[in-house]
Design an enzyme around this catalytic site. Sequence first.
Site, PDB file in Angstrom:
ATOM      1  N   GLU A  88      45.105  35.090  34.967  1.00 55.20           N
ATOM      2  CA  GLU A  88      44.857  36.482  35.317  1.00 55.20           C
ATOM      3  C   GLU A  88      45.494  37.397  34.269  1.00 55.20           C
ATOM      4  OE1 GLU A  88      45.651  40.155  36.379  1.00 55.20           O
ATOM      5  OE2 GLU A  88      47.274  38.890  37.155  1.00 55.20           O
ATOM      6  N   CYS A 186      35.948  45.355  36.774  1.00 57.27           N
ATOM      7  CA  CYS A 186      36.977  44.438  37.273  1.00 57.27           C
ATOM      8  C   CYS A 186      36.746  44.174  38.760  1.00 57.27           C
ATOM      9  CB  CYS A 186      38.360  45.046  37.053  1.00 57.27           C
ATOM     10  SG  CYS A 186      39.706  44.103  37.812  1.00 57.27           S
ATOM     11  N   ASP A 193      34.889  47.554  32.290  1.00 54.21           N
ATOM     12  CA  ASP A 193      35.137  46.650  31.164  1.00 54.21           C
ATOM     13  C   ASP A 193      33.963  46.790  30.204  1.00 54.21           C
ATOM     14  OD1 ASP A 193      37.569  45.488  32.125  1.00 54.21           O
ATOM     15  OD2 ASP A 193      36.406  44.265  33.507  1.00 54.21           O
ATOM     16  N   GLU A 226      34.864  36.200  31.798  1.00 53.72           N
ATOM     17  CA  GLU A 226      34.441  34.820  31.591  1.00 53.72           C
ATOM     18  C   GLU A 226      33.236  34.468  32.464  1.00 53.72           C
ATOM     19  OE1 GLU A 226      39.054  34.911  31.447  1.00 53.72           O
ATOM     20  OE2 GLU A 226      37.422  35.958  32.473  1.00 53.72           O
TER      21      GLU A 226
END
Length: 279
Positions: A88, A186, A193, A226
């Site tokens: 994280e 997020c 982001d 990811e």
Amino acid sequence: MAHYRPDTLEHAPLGREAAYPEHYDAGLLYSITRTANRTPLGIEEGALPFVGEDEWHAFEVSWLNARGKPRVAVARFRLPADSPNLIESKSWKLYLNGFNQTRFESRQSVIDTLVSDLSRAAGAAVSVELFDVDDEVLSPRRLPGECLDDLDIEVTDYTPSVEHLRVSDEEVVEEALHSHLLKSNCPVTGQPDWGSVLIRYRGPRIDREGLLRYLIGYRQHQDFHEHCVEHIFMDLMARARPERLLVLARYVRRGGLDISPWRATPGERPPEPLRLARQ
């Protein structure tokens, strides 16, 4: 005690107030299992349909040498995509801040410490490089291939829709396409982001307007960097069925960290390490 046990977001430091540490503490690292986000995409651990890495740059790395003099560097970390855990990001930032007032005998001892702690948290070997802040390797570069961003399209939806992905004809082509219009959010804080994405493939020609609409569709999507890349990879493989495919995203830094995941069919590799101007 370090959170080396894969955990959920429930107890993660992300989105919570946290005091910045004054000394090194490996226990600040917080691991999150990748499985929960991969299962809905049909990705089975132990039988991944891709290879890849999560490449991180840290721009706020500092420590004290043996005589107490501060040192600074830019760090590059690479986590393999087959690691059982991701780390994280806020916990990573807090962990790195713990180096600021900690003495190390040498630059190599800093690297060795980072490799040991991060590999344990990820559950797989993590590589670490430290660069001087003016190292040429950190100079901004451009993504290869053609940019999709000037296509004059109408957009009406801002969540990912595979219906936009289609091939325009069955002619097999090899091309690289990119866009700087990638934006996701997020999953904890909802903060934006921003990123750029490169898609390189060999296979039936992908319709460019549909591809751009699909990528813009992440604009209101909430997920980790990811997993966004894995989502794009899986959708392209299912809808376009390329022989070879690489999906690479370069996300803008936040909190002194940027994340650049890539996923590819076996045998594919990304371009030489690069960093974009926004990073």
